[in-house]
Design an enzyme around this catalytic site. Structure first.
Site, PDB file in Angstrom:
ATOM      1  N   ASP A 200       0.827  -1.208   0.000  1.00 59.52           N
ATOM      2  CA  ASP A 200       0.000   0.000   0.000  1.00 59.52           C
ATOM      3  C   ASP A 200       0.861   1.258   0.000  1.00 59.52           C
ATOM      4  O   ASP A 200       0.857   2.033   0.961  1.00 59.52           O
ATOM      5  CB  ASP A 200      -0.969  -0.001   1.189  1.00 59.52           C
ATOM      6  CG  ASP A 200      -2.218  -0.815   0.887  1.00 59.52           C
ATOM      7  OD1 ASP A 200      -2.215  -1.568  -0.106  1.00 59.52           O
ATOM      8  OD2 ASP A 200      -3.192  -0.697   1.643  1.00 59.52           O
TER       9      ASP A 200
ATOM     10  N   ASN B 133      -2.878  -4.418  -1.486  1.00 60.22           N
ATOM     11  CA  ASN B 133      -4.087  -4.440  -2.297  1.00 60.22           C
ATOM     12  C   ASN B 133      -4.272  -3.152  -3.111  1.00 60.22           C
ATOM     13  O   ASN B 133      -5.138  -3.094  -3.986  1.00 60.22           O
ATOM     14  CB  ASN B 133      -5.313  -4.688  -1.423  1.00 60.22           C
ATOM     15  CG  ASN B 133      -5.565  -3.576  -0.423  1.00 60.22           C
ATOM     16  OD1 ASN B 133      -4.688  -3.234   0.359  1.00 60.22           O
ATOM     17  ND2 ASN B 133      -6.762  -3.025  -0.434  1.00 60.22           N
ATOM     18  N   HIS B 134      -3.460  -2.130  -2.869  1.00 59.98           N
ATOM     19  CA  HIS B 134      -3.522  -0.913  -3.685  1.00 59.98           C
ATOM     20  C   HIS B 134      -2.470  -0.907  -4.797  1.00 59.98           C
ATOM     21  O   HIS B 134      -2.452   0.039  -5.597  1.00 59.98           O
ATOM     22  CB  HIS B 134      -3.379   0.322  -2.803  1.00 59.98           C
ATOM     23  CG  HIS B 134      -4.626   0.643  -2.046  1.00 59.98           C
ATOM     24  ND1 HIS B 134      -5.580   1.515  -2.496  1.00 59.98           N
ATOM     25  CD2 HIS B 134      -5.092   0.156  -0.863  1.00 59.98           C
ATOM     26  CE1 HIS B 134      -6.572   1.577  -1.639  1.00 59.98           C
ATOM     27  NE2 HIS B 134      -6.296   0.753  -0.631  1.00 59.98           N
TER      28      HIS B 134
ATOM     29  N   HIS C 110       0.641  -8.607   3.095  1.00 57.96           N
ATOM     30  CA  HIS C 110      -0.110  -7.390   3.349  1.00 57.96           C
ATOM     31  C   HIS C 110      -1.417  -7.669   4.077  1.00 57.96           C
ATOM     32  O   HIS C 110      -1.738  -7.035   5.082  1.00 57.96           O
ATOM     33  CB  HIS C 110      -0.416  -6.661   2.042  1.00 57.96           C
ATOM     34  CG  HIS C 110      -1.253  -5.439   2.240  1.00 57.96           C
ATOM     35  ND1 HIS C 110      -0.748  -4.282   2.782  1.00 57.96           N
ATOM     36  CD2 HIS C 110      -2.575  -5.200   2.006  1.00 57.96           C
ATOM     37  CE1 HIS C 110      -1.715  -3.380   2.869  1.00 57.96           C
ATOM     38  NE2 HIS C 110      -2.829  -3.910   2.402  1.00 57.96           N
TER      39      HIS C 110
ATOM     40  N   HIS D 286      -2.745  -3.797   6.412  1.00 60.13           N
ATOM     41  CA  HIS D 286      -4.076  -3.803   5.791  1.00 60.13           C
ATOM     42  C   HIS D 286      -5.184  -3.169   6.628  1.00 60.13           C
ATOM     43  O   HIS D 286      -6.210  -2.760   6.095  1.00 60.13           O
ATOM     44  CB  HIS D 286      -4.442  -5.240   5.437  1.00 60.13           C
ATOM     45  CG  HIS D 286      -5.548  -5.398   4.428  1.00 60.13           C
ATOM     46  ND1 HIS D 286      -5.719  -4.530   3.373  1.00 60.13           N
ATOM     47  CD2 HIS D 286      -6.538  -6.347   4.318  1.00 60.13           C
ATOM     48  CE1 HIS D 286      -6.760  -4.927   2.656  1.00 60.13           C
ATOM     49  NE2 HIS D 286      -7.271  -6.020   3.212  1.00 60.13           N
TER      50      HIS D 286
END
Length: 343
Positions: free
Chosen positions: A100, A132-133, A185, A283
Site C-alpha cells: 500500500d 491491495n492498492h 499485506h 491492511h
C-alpha cells in the site's frame, strides 16, 4: 470486475488534490523532470527483473512496516528515517515493507519513488511486498491514477502510472522472515495454503491476480477476526461453521466485499503446516498505537506505519523489529508533529 470496497472518502480527497494543483505554485513537469521520467522508464524495470521466485526468505533482524500512501507518509518516512534508517543509504539491516504505497493521500507517487530509490541503493536490504492498492482497478477508484494525471498531464501521468504498475505486477506478495514469520499485506490465503506449492504455482507477473491466482488475491485482501466476531459474522451470513468446508476457519469478507476473514484456528493450522511461528500483516489501522495483536499467543500481529490515515484519524504509527528466533519488538514512531496531508 469492480474493485472491492473500503471506506471511501475518494471524492473529498480528489477535490482537495484538485484545489492544491490549482494554486499558482502547482506542480508542473520541468525539462529536468521529463529527463527523470525518461530515466525511470529504463531504471524501474531493472529493479525487479532479478527476482527468480515468488516467495523469498529473509534473514533475521528485519524491520517490517505498512507503508500506506494515505495520511502523510512522506513525513512519516522521514520520521522513520531519523529513527531507524540512520545509516542510509548504506543499510546494515533488512527492511521489509508490507505494501500500500499509493492511494488515499497527496504524495503517493513520491512515496513510491522514495521506496524505489531505497531499493535501487540497497537491492539486498530493502524489500517491497505488494499490497491491495498495487493493483490498477483499486488505483482507479482510490485516486492514484488521477493524482498522476493531475500532476503530470496525460502523457507523463499515464507513463508514470504504467511504470509503477509494471513494478507492482512483479512484486512478491509474501515473505518468510528468519525461518519463523510469515509476512503478507492482508493475511493467510484460503484456496492454497502450502507455501511450497504457492511458490511453484504463482506466476512471476500478475496484472490480474484475482483471476489468475486467487490465493494471491486473498493474501492481499484477507483479514483476521477474533472468534467472537467470527461467530457473529457466520450468523449474519447464515453459515454454520463446519470442518467439511473449512467455514470454522474462513468466512467471506463482507466488509471488503471480496476474499475472506480467518480466525485463530486458521492461523494456527497454517503456521503448523508450514512450520512457522507467527503471521505479520498490515491492511487495517490499529486504533491507537500502530500495532495490534489479533489472536491469543500473538499468532498474528497487525502493524501500520502511516499516521493520520485518510486525514481523519489520529492514529499513531509503529514498526516491528524482528530479532533472533523470530522475537518481535514494537518500535513506536513519534509522528505527533506530522499533520495530515490534506489539511
Amino acid at each position: 470486475m469492480p474493485p472491492p470496497t473500503e471506506n471511501d472518502e475518494g471524492e473529498e480527497e480528489r477535490a482537495s488534490l484538485r484545489e492544491l494543483l490549482a494554486q499558482p505554485n502547482a506542480i508542473s513537469l520541468s525539462d529536468v523532470e521529463r529527463a527523470y521520467a525518461d530515466y525511470l522508464e529504463h531504471a524501474f524495470p531493472s529493479l525487479f527483473l532479478s527476482r527468480t521466485s515468488f516467495l523469498f526468505y529473509l534473514a533475521r533482524h528485519n524491520i517490517l512496516k505498512e507503508a500506506s500512501g494515505g495520511g502523510d507518509l512522506v513525513k512519516d518516512l522521514l520520521s522513520i528515517e531519523r529513527c531507524i534508517l540512520r545509516s542510509s543509504p548504506h543499510l546494515t539491516t533488512n527492511y521489509l515493507f508490507l505494501g500500500d504505497y499509493v492511494d488515499r493521500g497527496r504524495w503517493g507517487f513520491e512515496v513510491f519513488l522514495y521506496l524505489a530509490v531505497a531499493k535501487l541503493l540497497n537491492r539486498d536490504r530493502v524489500f517491497l511486498l505488494r499490497g491491495n492498492h498495487e493493483f490498477r482497478l483499486t488505483q482507479e477508484k482510490y485516486k492514484f491514477k488521477e493524482e498522476l494525471l493531475l500532476k503530470y498531464g496525460s502523457t507523463y501521468g499515464l507513463k508514470f502510472w504504467d511504470l509503477v504498475n509494471y513494478v507492482c505486477d512483479r512484486l512478491p506478495v509474501c515473505a518468510v522472515v528468519g525461518g519463523a514469520l510469515f509476512a503478507a499485506h492482508g493475511g493467510i490465503p484460503f484456496s492454497l495454503t502450502d507455501l511450497g506449492t504457492i511458490n511453484q504455482q504463482t506466476p512471476r507477473v500478475l496484472p490480474e491476480p484475482d483471476r489468475v491466482a486467487p490465493w494471491v488475491w486473498q493474501m492481499l485482501w484477507n483479514d483476521p477476526m477474533d472468534w467472537a466476531r467470527f461467530l457473529e459474522a457466520a450468523q449474519l451470513q447464515k453459515v454454520v461453521p463446519s470442518a467439511a468446508n473449512y467455514t470454522y476457519m474462513y468466512l467471506f469478507n463482507a466488509k471488503r466485499g471480496t476474499a475472506y476473514v480467518f480466525n485463530d484456528y486458521a492461523a494456527a493450522a497454517f503456521l503448523k503446516a508450514n512450520r512457522l511461528q507467527a503471521i505479520i500483516r498490515a491492511h487495517e489501522v490499529p486504533e491507537e498505537l500502530g500495532v495490534r495483536f489479533n489472536f491469543p499467543g500473538r499468532l498474528c500481529t497487525t502493524v501500520f506505519s502511516c499516521s493520520h490515515y485518510t486525514n481523519r484519524m489520529n492514529n499513531e504509527c509503529s514498526v516491528l523489529l524482528v530479532g533472533g528466533e523470530g522475537r518481535i519488538r514494537v518500535l513506536r514512531i513519534d509522528t505527533r508533529l506530522n499533520k495530515p496531508a490534506m489539511m
